[in-house]
Design an enzyme around this catalytic site. Structure first.
Site, PDB file in Angstrom:
ATOM      1  CG  HIS A 265      93.142  34.716  24.308  1.00  0.00           C
ATOM      2  ND1 HIS A 265      93.828  33.778  25.047  1.00  0.00           N
ATOM      3  CD2 HIS A 265      92.142  35.154  25.121  1.00  0.00           C
ATOM      4  CE1 HIS A 265      93.272  33.650  26.241  1.00  0.00           C
ATOM      5  NE2 HIS A 265      92.238  34.464  26.307  1.00  0.00           N
ATOM      6  CD  GLU A 309      93.673  37.713  26.567  1.00  0.00           C
ATOM      7  OE1 GLU A 309      92.716  38.336  27.048  1.00  0.00           O
ATOM      8  OE2 GLU A 309      94.278  36.828  27.190  1.00  0.00           O
ATOM      9  CD  GLU A 310      95.423  34.658  29.485  1.00  0.00           C
ATOM     10  OE1 GLU A 310      95.467  35.594  30.307  1.00  0.00           O
ATOM     11  OE2 GLU A 310      94.412  33.962  29.341  1.00  0.00           O
ATOM     12  CG  ASP A 338      88.904  36.143  26.450  1.00  0.00           C
ATOM     13  OD1 ASP A 338      89.121  34.978  26.842  1.00  0.00           O
ATOM     14  OD2 ASP A 338      89.638  37.096  26.731  1.00  0.00           O
TER      15      ASP A 338
END
Length: 504
Positions: A265, A309-310, A338
């Site tokens: 990400h 993604e967060e 990640d």
């Protein structure tokens, strides 16, 4: 929590026009390229290139007023620009696709908390609701606040003091709110600053803030002695609908029916530039994608830099949701990276065979794990298993029965004495003490971990880019618990792992 419906973003055409100052790799025409060789590709992954990319991403973040790379903000759009520019500079080696995606994100936040009139350090949670209270008693929640009976009836009209751990932040504050609490304060489970994370999306929950472990334990001790503790808090966030992009780059040669897919990400949280989380994974992939352009592969290699993604794996979920079944069927293996340069690191390998955490993946996941184990062993490096629970961008691929694997070096899990013996570092604190904070920058990356994982990724690309020999054929089997054989799907709020991530 203020929510706006506006969505201003750069267009895909303007992104493709971006010019970077980074030096791209120059390459010859693909028709004359030699077949990829493992040692040569691995040896070409240099720490200076990994760090150069990380510094570029930090510079991008710090050049903006928010000093971060949150989905849809200037910092993230310029990160997308950067990846596109670097890939386009390689000539015609990759087909580059930009996938537009719009979602709500926390753009800005403020938090303050005082106890008996004395201010203490506090932070907010992404998607936390705005709220203010004064002269309100603090009430301790038993255990970790994961069960209704942990929350006493005295919470009515009070603020809940809850320990972090075991269940999601949403579960904790939902239960507190059900007992009448008007707010919640969650204290950390390690000496790593204030508790922070995400609630996963816009909600109607009570306001919540985070404080440090030391402050939390001090307050618990005061309350257990019978003292009355009064609090005042103010928590505010600005949330907006913003648009950004997944960047997907597929090699133009190699068998497109047997794709090796690698993802990381590209966005950060609001607190800082996100250089370990996940500039490190993003830069690992970019460095390898550039090095690979000097070689041809027998199998198509695809790289993706996911947005949002967060906010709950939304970019990768979007990719999977719009992909045709035939496109997904052609993916032989998805590998995720990640946080691969954590300062208090371990060398983690996703536990695809379920031998460490009793949760295994579709056929091929175990083989991916063994590939990384054998590579670390060949380098004389120790490693540990990482729980294979779908709590990063590989989760949506697991849900489609696609074999998965990957490497990480730890996030907000607590390092053990045994792991210190293996890797050095400090026991009893997070693998990344700067996780989701302004201190997640280039100066706090662990260079040994960054280099080791970067070369490990290159080894996987060289191996599977050349041949799938010994790798099982696709078997569309959903992720199962090894001992029970039960199907396992993943909700957004449950995702992110023991050494990774953010919802609890």
């Amino acid at each position: 929590m203020k929510v706006s419906s506006s969505a201003a973003a750069l267009t895909a055409s303007s992104l493709l026009a971006f010019t970077s100052t980074a030096e791209p790799i120059k390459r010859t025409q693909k028709c004359g390229l030699p077949l990829v060789q493992d040692k040569a590709l691995v040896d070409s992954i240099l720490l200076k290139d990994l760090l150069g990319c990380a510094q570029d991403l930090e510079d991008i973040a710090y050049s903006t007023s928010h000093r971060n790379r949150v989905h849809g903000t200037e910092g993230h759009l310029n990160s997308v620009n950067y990846f596109v520019d670097q890939l386009k500079a390689l000539g015609d080696y990759y087909d580059i696709e930009l996938q537009e995606f719009t979602t709500e994100v926390t753009i800005e936040s403020r938090a303050s908390l005082s106890i008996d009139g004395e201010a203490i350090e506090a932070g907010g949670f992404s998607f936390g609701n705005n709220g203010t209270w004064t002269d309100t008693p603090l009430v301790t929640v038993a255990n970790l606040g994961c069960n209704a009976e942990d929350h006493p009836t005295t919470l009515s009209g009070a603020v809940a003091l809850i320990a972090r751990g075991n269940c999601t932040f949403v579960e904790k504050i939902t239960l507190a709110g059900a007992k009448g609490a008007i707010g919640a304060v969650i204290y950390n489970n390690a000496d790593a600053g204030v508790a922070a994370g995400t609630l996963g999306g816009v909600n109607d929950l009570i306001p919540v803030g985070g404080i440090s472990r030391a402050d939390g334990l001090r307050l618990v001790e005061q309350l257990s002695s019978g003292a009355t503790v009064t609090s005042a808090g103010e928590f505010w966030q600005y949330i907006d609908n913003t648009t950004s992009y997944n960047v997907v780059a597929s090699s133009k040669h190699g068998d497109a029916n047997n794709v090796l897919f690698l993802g990381a990400h590209s966005d950060s949280v609001e607190a800082g530039p996100g250089i370990n989380d996940n500039g490190s994974g993003s830069c690992g992939l970019l460095t390898i994608a550039k090095a690979l352009s000097k070689w041809k592969t027998n199998n198509q290699v695809r790289f993706a830099w996911w947005t949002a993604e967060e906010e709950g794996l939304l970019g990768s979920e979007h990719y999977v949701s719009i992909a045709t079944p035939s496109t997904l069927d052609k993916i032989r293996l998805y590998l995720n990276f990640d946080m691969i340069a954590s300062p208090n690191y371990v060398l983690g390998i996703y536990d695809g065979d379920g031998s460490s955490f009793n949760l295994s993946g579709p056929a091929g996941s175990a083989e991916a794990e063994k590939l990384f184990e054998a590579w670390y062993e060949s380098q004389g490096l120790p490693y540990v298993g990482s729980e294979f629970n779908g709590r990063s961008d590989y989760g949506p691929f697991l849900d489609q029965g696609i074999p998965c694997g990957g490497l990480d070096t730890g996030a907000d899990g607590i390092k053990t004495d045994a792991e210190v013996t293996m890797f050095g570092g400090t026991a009893g604190i997070w693998y990344d003490p700067n996780y989701h904070s302004a201190k997640d920058n280039v100066t706090n990356l662990n260079l040994d971990a960054f280099e080791a994982t970067g070369k490990g990724i290159a080894h996987a690309v060289a191996t599977y880019g050349k041949s799938w020999e010994g790798f099982p054929s696709r078997n569309a089997t959903s992720l199962t618990r090894k001992s029970l054989g039960l199907p396992r799907k993943y909700s957004t709020l449950a995702r992110k792992s023991r050494r990774g991530k953010k919802s609890y």
